[in-house]
Design a protein around this motif. Structure first.
Motif, PDB file in Angstrom:
ATOM      1  N   TYR A 108      74.614  26.008 -87.004  1.00 16.54           N
ATOM      2  CA  TYR A 108      74.762  24.566 -86.619  1.00 16.54           C
ATOM      3  C   TYR A 108      73.591  23.894 -86.963  1.00 16.54           C
ATOM      4  N   MET A 109      73.744  22.839 -87.462  1.00 19.54           N
ATOM      5  CA  MET A 109      72.782  21.857 -88.094  1.00 19.54           C
ATOM      6  C   MET A 109      73.010  20.495 -87.470  1.00 19.54           C
ATOM      7  N   LEU A 110      71.717  19.833 -86.913  1.00 16.97           N
ATOM      8  CA  LEU A 110      71.555  18.529 -86.617  1.00 16.97           C
ATOM      9  C   LEU A 110      71.004  17.813 -87.664  1.00 16.97           C
ATOM     10  N   SER A 111      71.518  16.412 -87.911  1.00 16.72           N
ATOM     11  CA  SER A 111      70.844  15.682 -88.903  1.00 16.72           C
ATOM     12  C   SER A 111      70.630  14.250 -88.233  1.00 16.72           C
ATOM     13  N   SER A 112      69.313  14.044 -88.414  1.00 16.45           N
ATOM     14  CA  SER A 112      69.122  12.607 -87.566  1.00 16.45           C
ATOM     15  C   SER A 112      69.184  11.610 -88.800  1.00 16.45           C
ATOM     16  N   GLU A 113      69.458  11.786 -89.974  1.00 20.00           N
ATOM     17  CA  GLU A 113      69.619  10.920 -90.839  1.00 20.00           C
ATOM     18  C   GLU A 113      71.304  10.331 -90.522  1.00 20.00           C
ATOM     19  N   THR A 114      71.991  11.221 -90.261  1.00 23.45           N
ATOM     20  CA  THR A 114      73.574  11.131 -90.210  1.00 23.45           C
ATOM     21  C   THR A 114      74.003  10.898 -88.711  1.00 23.45           C
ATOM     22  N   GLN A 115      73.154  11.274 -87.908  1.00 18.37           N
ATOM     23  CA  GLN A 115      73.174  11.292 -86.450  1.00 18.37           C
ATOM     24  C   GLN A 115      74.708  12.292 -86.179  1.00 18.37           C
ATOM     25  N   ALA A 116      74.549  13.456 -86.857  1.00 13.01           N
ATOM     26  CA  ALA A 116      75.731  14.141 -86.556  1.00 13.01           C
ATOM     27  C   ALA A 116      75.248  15.691 -86.310  1.00 13.01           C
ATOM     28  N   LEU A 117      76.190  16.432 -85.816  1.00 11.46           N
ATOM     29  CA  LEU A 117      76.064  17.786 -85.603  1.00 11.46           C
ATOM     30  C   LEU A 117      77.176  18.514 -86.509  1.00 11.46           C
ATOM     31  N   SER A 118      76.542  19.439 -87.249  1.00 10.26           N
ATOM     32  CA  SER A 118      77.704  20.112 -88.417  1.00 10.26           C
ATOM     33  C   SER A 118      77.641  21.640 -88.224  1.00 10.26           C
ATOM     34  N   ALA A 119      78.748  22.157 -88.241  1.00 10.26           N
ATOM     35  CA  ALA A 119      79.093  23.655 -88.234  1.00 10.26           C
ATOM     36  C   ALA A 119      79.092  24.064 -89.666  1.00 10.26           C
ATOM     37  N   VAL A 120      78.081  24.845 -90.255  1.00 10.07           N
ATOM     38  CA  VAL A 120      78.076  25.434 -91.617  1.00 10.07           C
ATOM     39  C   VAL A 120      78.414  26.834 -91.950  1.00 10.07           C
ATOM     40  N   ASP A 121      79.501  27.255 -92.705  1.00  8.90           N
ATOM     41  CA  ASP A 121      79.471  28.586 -92.866  1.00  8.90           C
ATOM     42  C   ASP A 121      78.349  29.063 -93.544  1.00  8.90           C
ATOM     43  N   THR A 122      77.719  30.197 -93.134  1.00  5.92           N
ATOM     44  CA  THR A 122      76.607  30.965 -93.590  1.00  5.92           C
ATOM     45  C   THR A 122      76.874  31.492 -94.952  1.00  5.92           C
ATOM     46  N   GLU A 123      77.909  32.025 -95.212  1.00  5.88           N
ATOM     47  CA  GLU A 123      78.078  32.603 -96.599  1.00  5.88           C
ATOM     48  C   GLU A 123      78.434  31.384 -97.656  1.00  5.88           C
ATOM     49  N   SER A 124      79.377  30.943 -97.568  1.00  6.62           N
ATOM     50  CA  SER A 124      79.629  29.607 -98.435  1.00  6.62           C
ATOM     51  C   SER A 124      78.806  28.438 -98.360  1.00  6.62           C
ATOM     52  N   GLY A 125      78.245  28.095 -97.261  1.00  4.63           N
ATOM     53  CA  GLY A 125      77.488  26.859 -97.166  1.00  4.63           C
ATOM     54  C   GLY A 125      78.376  25.597 -96.877  1.00  4.63           C
ATOM     55  N   GLU A 126      79.901  25.869 -96.914  1.00  6.84           N
ATOM     56  CA  GLU A 126      80.643  24.866 -96.637  1.00  6.84           C
ATOM     57  C   GLU A 126      80.782  24.417 -95.311  1.00  6.84           C
ATOM     58  N   VAL A 127      80.996  23.003 -95.071  1.00  2.00           N
ATOM     59  CA  VAL A 127      80.897  22.393 -93.874  1.00  2.00           C
ATOM     60  C   VAL A 127      82.270  22.648 -93.021  1.00  2.00           C
ATOM     61  N   LYS A 128      82.184  23.364 -91.954  1.00  2.00           N
ATOM     62  CA  LYS A 128      83.407  23.730 -91.311  1.00  2.00           C
ATOM     63  C   LYS A 128      84.053  22.225 -90.209  1.00  2.00           C
ATOM     64  N   TRP A 129      82.796  21.983 -89.986  1.00  2.00           N
ATOM     65  CA  TRP A 129      83.281  20.501 -88.897  1.00  2.00           C
ATOM     66  C   TRP A 129      82.049  19.721 -88.685  1.00  2.00           C
ATOM     67  N   ARG A 130      82.387  18.650 -88.543  1.00  2.00           N
ATOM     68  CA  ARG A 130      80.931  17.408 -88.165  1.00  2.00           C
ATOM     69  C   ARG A 130      81.533  16.651 -87.448  1.00  2.00           C
ATOM     70  N   ARG A 131      80.457  16.451 -86.166  1.00  2.00           N
ATOM     71  CA  ARG A 131      80.722  15.372 -85.115  1.00  2.00           C
ATOM     72  C   ARG A 131      79.529  14.558 -85.215  1.00  2.00           C
TER      73      ARG A 131
END
Length: 196
Positions: free
Chosen positions: A1-24
Protein backbone atom coordinates in the motif's frame (compact mmCIF):
# COMPACT_ATOMS: atom_id res chain seq x y z
CA UNK A 1 0.00 0.00 0.00
CA UNK A 2 1.33 3.40 -0.96
CA UNK A 3 0.40 6.96 -0.02
CA UNK A 4 1.07 9.83 -2.41
CA UNK A 5 1.00 13.41 -1.15
CA UNK A 6 1.22 14.63 -4.74
CA UNK A 7 -1.98 12.93 -5.89
CA UNK A 8 -3.50 12.72 -2.38
CA UNK A 9 -4.26 9.05 -2.91
CA UNK A 10 -3.92 5.64 -1.30
CA UNK A 11 -2.94 2.92 -3.78
CA UNK A 12 -2.67 -0.86 -3.56
CA UNK A 13 0.21 -2.09 -5.70
CA UNK A 14 0.89 -5.72 -6.66
CA UNK A 15 4.32 -6.56 -5.22
CA UNK A 16 5.24 -8.87 -8.11
CA UNK A 17 4.00 -7.01 -11.18
CA UNK A 18 3.97 -3.43 -9.86
CA UNK A 19 0.44 -3.07 -11.22
CA UNK A 20 -1.90 -0.73 -9.34
CA UNK A 21 -4.82 -2.88 -8.13
CA UNK A 22 -6.88 0.06 -6.89
CA UNK A 23 -6.51 3.73 -5.99
CA UNK A 24 -8.63 5.87 -3.68
CA UNK A 25 -8.37 9.66 -3.48
CA UNK A 26 -8.41 11.14 0.00
CA UNK A 27 -9.63 14.49 1.30
CA UNK A 28 -11.30 17.35 -0.50
CA UNK A 29 -11.88 16.95 -4.21
CA UNK A 30 -12.37 20.71 -4.75
CA UNK A 31 -10.02 21.62 -7.62
CA UNK A 32 -7.45 24.34 -6.95
CA UNK A 33 -8.74 24.76 -3.40
CA UNK A 34 -6.20 26.32 -1.07
CA UNK A 35 -7.73 24.24 1.73
CA UNK A 36 -7.51 20.83 0.08
CA UNK A 37 -3.92 19.85 0.95
CA UNK A 38 -3.77 16.52 2.75
CA UNK A 39 -0.91 15.77 5.12
CA UNK A 40 -0.54 11.98 5.50
CA UNK A 41 0.67 10.89 8.92
CA UNK A 42 0.59 7.09 8.85
CA UNK A 43 -0.65 3.98 7.08
CA UNK A 44 -1.18 0.72 8.99
CA UNK A 45 -2.05 -2.72 7.60
CA UNK A 46 -3.59 -5.66 9.47
CA UNK A 47 -4.49 -9.03 7.95
CA UNK A 48 -8.24 -9.60 7.67
CA UNK A 49 -8.21 -12.95 9.43
CA UNK A 50 -11.34 -15.08 9.39
CA UNK A 51 -14.70 -13.61 8.50
CA UNK A 52 -18.20 -14.96 8.93
CA UNK A 53 -19.25 -12.98 5.87
CA UNK A 54 -17.71 -13.42 2.44
CA UNK A 55 -19.30 -10.21 1.16
CA UNK A 56 -18.85 -7.77 4.02
CA UNK A 57 -15.97 -5.29 3.68
CA UNK A 58 -13.44 -5.63 6.50
CA UNK A 59 -11.09 -2.84 7.54
CA UNK A 60 -7.52 -3.96 6.88
CA UNK A 61 -5.81 -0.69 5.89
CA UNK A 62 -5.99 2.36 8.17
CA UNK A 63 -4.70 5.84 7.33
CA UNK A 64 -4.29 8.88 9.58
CA UNK A 65 -4.15 12.29 7.93
CA UNK A 66 -4.84 15.97 8.52
CA UNK A 67 -6.45 18.41 6.13
CA UNK A 68 -6.73 22.17 6.29
CA UNK A 69 -10.42 23.09 6.22
CA UNK A 70 -10.09 26.86 6.60
CA UNK A 71 -7.28 29.35 7.08
CA UNK A 72 -5.26 28.07 10.02
CA UNK A 73 -7.74 25.32 10.96
CA UNK A 74 -7.07 21.62 10.45
CA UNK A 75 -9.08 18.46 11.00
CA UNK A 76 -7.48 15.09 11.74
CA UNK A 77 -9.09 11.99 10.26
CA UNK A 78 -8.72 8.26 10.80
CA UNK A 79 -10.08 6.20 7.89
CA UNK A 80 -10.12 2.52 6.95
CA UNK A 81 -10.50 0.54 3.73
CA UNK A 82 -10.84 -3.11 2.78
CA UNK A 83 -7.38 -3.92 1.46
CA UNK A 84 -8.66 -6.40 -1.15
CA UNK A 85 -10.63 -3.97 -3.29
CA UNK A 86 -10.36 -0.53 -1.65
CA UNK A 87 -13.95 -0.45 -0.39
CA UNK A 88 -14.27 2.35 2.21
CA UNK A 89 -15.27 0.85 5.58
CA UNK A 90 -15.35 3.91 7.86
CA UNK A 91 -14.01 7.42 8.39
CA UNK A 92 -13.84 9.36 11.67
CA UNK A 93 -12.83 12.98 12.26
CA UNK A 94 -10.82 13.61 15.42
CA UNK A 95 -10.27 16.84 17.31
CA UNK A 96 -6.61 17.66 16.74
CA UNK A 97 -4.83 17.79 20.11
CA UNK A 98 -1.10 18.29 19.77
CA UNK A 99 1.30 17.00 17.17
CA UNK A 100 0.76 13.53 15.67
CA UNK A 101 3.16 10.95 17.13
CA UNK A 102 2.11 7.41 16.16
CA UNK A 103 -0.74 5.05 15.28
CA UNK A 104 -1.16 1.30 15.77
CA UNK A 105 -3.65 -1.05 14.07
CA UNK A 106 -3.92 -4.27 16.09
CA UNK A 107 -5.94 -7.36 16.96
CA UNK A 108 -7.43 -7.96 20.40
CA UNK A 109 -7.35 -11.62 21.55
CA UNK A 110 -10.70 -13.41 21.52
CA UNK A 111 -10.74 -13.88 25.28
CA UNK A 112 -10.36 -10.15 25.92
CA UNK A 113 -13.72 -8.37 26.15
CA UNK A 114 -13.71 -4.66 25.33
CA UNK A 115 -16.26 -1.96 26.00
CA UNK A 116 -16.85 -1.67 22.26
CA UNK A 117 -16.90 -5.46 21.72
CA UNK A 118 -14.24 -4.86 19.07
CA UNK A 119 -11.69 -7.55 18.20
CA UNK A 120 -9.58 -5.11 16.18
CA UNK A 121 -8.65 -1.55 17.10
CA UNK A 122 -6.75 1.52 15.97
CA UNK A 123 -4.83 3.55 18.55
CA UNK A 124 -3.96 7.16 17.75
CA UNK A 125 -1.31 8.96 19.80
CA UNK A 126 -1.00 12.72 19.54
CA UNK A 127 1.30 14.74 21.75
CA UNK A 128 -1.50 15.53 24.20
CA UNK A 129 -3.94 12.65 23.80
CA UNK A 130 -4.43 8.94 23.18
CA UNK A 131 -7.59 7.63 21.47
CA UNK A 132 -8.65 4.06 20.71
CA UNK A 133 -11.15 3.30 17.94
CA UNK A 134 -13.07 0.18 17.02
CA UNK A 135 -11.64 -1.03 13.70
CA UNK A 136 -15.09 -2.42 12.86
CA UNK A 137 -17.11 0.80 13.15
CA UNK A 138 -14.55 3.59 13.51
CA UNK A 139 -16.18 4.78 16.73
CA UNK A 140 -13.92 5.97 19.53
CA UNK A 141 -14.46 3.83 22.61
CA UNK A 142 -11.82 5.42 24.85
CA UNK A 143 -9.61 8.49 25.04
CA UNK A 144 -7.09 9.86 27.50
CA UNK A 145 -5.79 13.41 27.82
CA UNK A 146 -3.02 13.52 30.41
CA UNK A 147 -2.28 17.17 31.08
CA UNK A 148 0.46 17.71 33.62
CA UNK A 149 2.54 15.88 36.22
CA UNK A 150 2.13 16.48 39.94
CA UNK A 151 4.75 19.22 39.77
CA UNK A 152 2.70 20.95 37.04
CA UNK A 153 5.01 20.18 34.10
CA UNK A 154 3.67 19.29 30.67
CA UNK A 155 4.39 15.71 29.57
CA UNK A 156 5.02 15.10 25.87
CA UNK A 157 3.78 11.60 24.93
CA UNK A 158 5.80 10.38 21.97
CA UNK A 159 5.71 6.59 21.43
CA UNK A 160 3.71 3.45 22.20
CA UNK A 161 3.91 -0.32 21.82
CA UNK A 162 1.70 -3.33 22.48
CA UNK A 163 2.14 -6.05 25.05
CA UNK A 164 -0.06 -8.95 26.12
CA UNK A 165 -0.53 -10.39 29.60
CA UNK A 166 -2.78 -13.43 29.88
CA UNK A 167 -5.80 -12.38 27.78
CA UNK A 168 -5.17 -8.68 28.40
CA UNK A 169 -4.07 -6.30 25.61
CA UNK A 170 -1.96 -3.43 26.92
CA UNK A 171 -0.78 -0.23 25.25
CA UNK A 172 2.46 1.05 26.76
CA UNK A 173 2.84 4.79 26.18
CA UNK A 174 6.07 6.66 26.83
CA UNK A 175 6.40 10.36 27.52
CA UNK A 176 8.69 12.85 29.23
CA UNK A 177 8.72 16.25 30.83
CA UNK A 178 11.80 18.39 31.48
CA UNK A 179 13.34 16.01 34.03
CA UNK A 180 11.49 12.68 33.96
CA UNK A 181 10.43 9.82 31.70
CA UNK A 182 7.00 8.25 32.17
CA UNK A 183 5.48 4.98 30.96
CA UNK A 184 1.71 4.61 31.11
CA UNK A 185 0.16 1.14 30.89
CA UNK A 186 -3.28 1.30 29.29
CA UNK A 187 -5.68 -1.65 29.40
CA UNK A 188 -7.48 -1.83 26.06
CA UNK A 189 -10.16 -4.22 27.28
CA UNK A 190 -10.89 -2.27 30.48
CA UNK A 191 -10.45 1.06 28.66
CA UNK A 192 -8.49 2.63 31.48
CA UNK A 193 -4.99 3.60 32.59
CA UNK A 194 -3.62 0.84 34.84
CA UNK A 195 -0.50 2.70 35.94
CA UNK A 196 1.87 5.58 35.13
Amino acid sequence: YMLSSETQALSAVDTESGEVKWRRFIGSSIPNSSFSKVNFQSVQVLGKGRSNSLTKAIASVAVVYTQEISAGAEVQTVAAWDGDDGTPVWETDVELKGTFQQSLFFSIPGGSKTKSKANRAVALLNQDSLSIFSATTGKSFWSWEPKKTDNMQEVVWSNMWLSYKDSETLLNVIGKDTNNVFVAKVSVSKAKVESV
